[in-house]
Design a protein around this motif. Structure first.
Motif, PDB file in Angstrom:
ATOM      1  N   PHE A   1       0.825  -1.209   0.000  1.00 40.80           N
ATOM      2  CA  PHE A   1       0.000   0.000   0.000  1.00 40.80           C
ATOM      3  C   PHE A   1       0.858   1.257   0.000  1.00 40.80           C
ATOM      4  N   SER A   2       0.249   2.367  -0.453  1.00 39.73           N
ATOM      5  CA  SER A   2       0.920   3.665  -0.439  1.00 39.73           C
ATOM      6  C   SER A   2       0.895   4.233   0.981  1.00 39.73           C
ATOM      7  N   GLY A   3       1.601   5.349   1.177  1.00 42.94           N
ATOM      8  CA  GLY A   3       1.645   5.972   2.495  1.00 42.94           C
ATOM      9  C   GLY A   3       0.270   6.394   2.993  1.00 42.94           C
ATOM     10  N   GLY A   4      -0.520   6.996   2.087  1.00 45.52           N
ATOM     11  CA  GLY A   4      -1.861   7.424   2.471  1.00 45.52           C
ATOM     12  C   GLY A   4      -2.758   6.251   2.840  1.00 45.52           C
ATOM     13  N   GLN A   5      -2.641   5.159   2.085  1.00 42.20           N
ATOM     14  CA  GLN A   5      -3.436   3.968   2.382  1.00 42.20           C
ATOM     15  C   GLN A   5      -3.000   3.338   3.705  1.00 42.20           C
ATOM     16  N   ARG A   6      -1.698   3.350   3.967  1.00 43.75           N
ATOM     17  CA  ARG A   6      -1.212   2.804   5.238  1.00 43.75           C
ATOM     18  C   ARG A   6      -1.740   3.617   6.418  1.00 43.75           C
ATOM     19  N   GLN A   7      -1.798   4.932   6.238  1.00 47.57           N
ATOM     20  CA  GLN A   7      -2.305   5.737   7.346  1.00 47.57           C
ATOM     21  C   GLN A   7      -3.799   5.494   7.555  1.00 47.57           C
ATOM     22  N   ARG A   8      -4.530   5.223   6.476  1.00 47.33           N
ATOM     23  CA  ARG A   8      -5.940   4.849   6.623  1.00 47.33           C
ATOM     24  C   ARG A   8      -6.059   3.534   7.401  1.00 47.33           C
TER      25      ARG A   8
ATOM     26  N   VAL B   1      -2.428  13.993  -0.186  1.00 51.45           N
ATOM     27  CA  VAL B   1      -2.931  12.882   0.623  1.00 51.45           C
ATOM     28  C   VAL B   1      -3.285  13.364   2.031  1.00 51.45           C
ATOM     29  N   GLN B   2      -2.554  14.372   2.519  1.00 50.39           N
ATOM     30  CA  GLN B   2      -2.852  14.922   3.841  1.00 50.39           C
ATOM     31  C   GLN B   2      -4.307  15.350   3.950  1.00 50.39           C
ATOM     32  N   SER B   3      -4.794  16.057   2.935  1.00 49.17           N
ATOM     33  CA  SER B   3      -6.172  16.560   2.985  1.00 49.17           C
ATOM     34  C   SER B   3      -7.175  15.414   3.034  1.00 49.17           C
TER      35      SER B   3
END
Length: 333
Positions: free
Chosen positions: A159-166, A193-195
């Protein structure tokens, strides 16, 4: 339990000192005062933003509240219970309602565990449901954070960074908590992705009434998500107010300096930048009196160096500053 309309979280004079040891016998020769006598409340469903420069003690404060780090002194009342003095069994029960989202979405997820196992871990620890029940809860939680339940058997590296944070948000959300510490949850992500992650947190707050302690050094993000904001400097809270009030009318010189560095989206509008002199002093040996006085452009000679300013209430706007006290004394209620 918390009384109706009462605070969900009450932090009272919380301190966290780390010992500094030297020599063959590891004698304690000093203390790093990472968090030094801070107090604040968070209401059910409210977001309190905690801001300040790197090293001011924000993350330590968040982790000490959850007792991921043991406090040196003070009280942490959560839902009417003093978390700071709970035994291991009672603390485990309390943590079901208190969760954390970590800063780094890469190192905070176990690479050897599937996404389903990561999210279900808390459910398993607290003995919630059967294996099939936990599987269904994990799928529902993934949908809540905008991810497909089909990802349940995949691993973090896919997963990407944004997906990992989800996924990190889903792990915190799985136990249906009342309160989440968000420890700089978007600082490691791309701006676009922050937003998405911030909007997800806002949506979850509105749907489920979750209270947040949102820790960040990005004041633009904090303004968007927070109901109230507390500003930390060298282990202490120097200003605390309603978000709109603090951003429109900052009173403490440190807060003014932080806000002057926030980019303005209008190219025709210019903001006067306040440049602070010197570096942040060491929490091992903080200055006497007001800790900000060596860098303060409005320090009062003979007063700020010797007397520590208390955090005073000026019509709901809390400030710890001698200069502000002399200027705004008439507004105090």
């Amino acid at each position: 339990m918390t009384e109706a309309n009462g605070p969900l979280l009450q932090v009272d004079r919380l301190k966290k000192y780390f010992p500094v040891k030297k020599g063959v016998f590891s004698r304690i020769v000093g203390w790093v005062k990472a968090v030094d006598d801070i107090s604040f409340n968070i209401m059910p469903g409210e977001t309190l933003g905690l801001v300040g420069e790197s090293g001011c003690g924000k993350t330590t404060a968040g982790r000490t509240i959850l007792r991921l780090i043991e406090p040196t002194d003070g009280k942490v009342m959560f839902d009417g219970v003093d978390v700071a003095h709970l035994g291991a069994g009672d603390l485990r029960s309390a943590r079901k309602h208190m969760q954390i989202i970590f800063q780094d979405p890469y190192s905070s997820l176990n690479p050897r565990m599937t996404i389903g196992s990561i999210i279900a871990e808390g459910l398993l620890v607290h003995g919630i449901g059967s294996k099939q029940d936990r599987l269904e809860l994990v799928k529902q939680t993934l949908e809540k954070v905008g991810m497909s339940p089909q990802y349940i058997n995949r691993y973090p590296h896919e997963f990407s960074g944004g997906q990992r944070q989800r996924i990190g948000v889903a792990r915190a959300l799985a136990l249906n908590p009342k309160f989440i510490v968000c420890d700089e949850p978007v600082s490691a992500l791309d701006v676009s992705v922050q937003s998405q992650v911030v909007n997800l947190l806002v949506d979850l707050k509105q749907k489920y009434g979750i209270a947040y302690l949102f820790i960040s050094h990005d004041l633009s993000v904090v303004k968007y998500i927070s109901d109230r904001v507390a500003v930390m400097y060298l282990g202490e809270i120097v200003e605390q107010a309603n978000s709109d009030d603090l951003y429109a009318s900052p009173e403490h010189p440190y807060t003014k300096a932080l806000l002057s560095a926030v980019p303005v989206p209008d190219p025709a509008r210019k903001r006067s930048r306040i440049i602070l002199e010197g570096d942040v002093p060491s929490p091992l040996n903080p200055p006497g009196g007001c800790r900000f006085h060596p860098r303060c452009p409005v320090a009062i000679k003979g007063l700020c160096e010797t007397q520590k300013p208390p955090l005073k209430d000026y019509a709901g706007h809390f400030v710890a500053c001698h200069e502000v006290d002399q200027r705004l004394a008439g507004r105090k209620e």
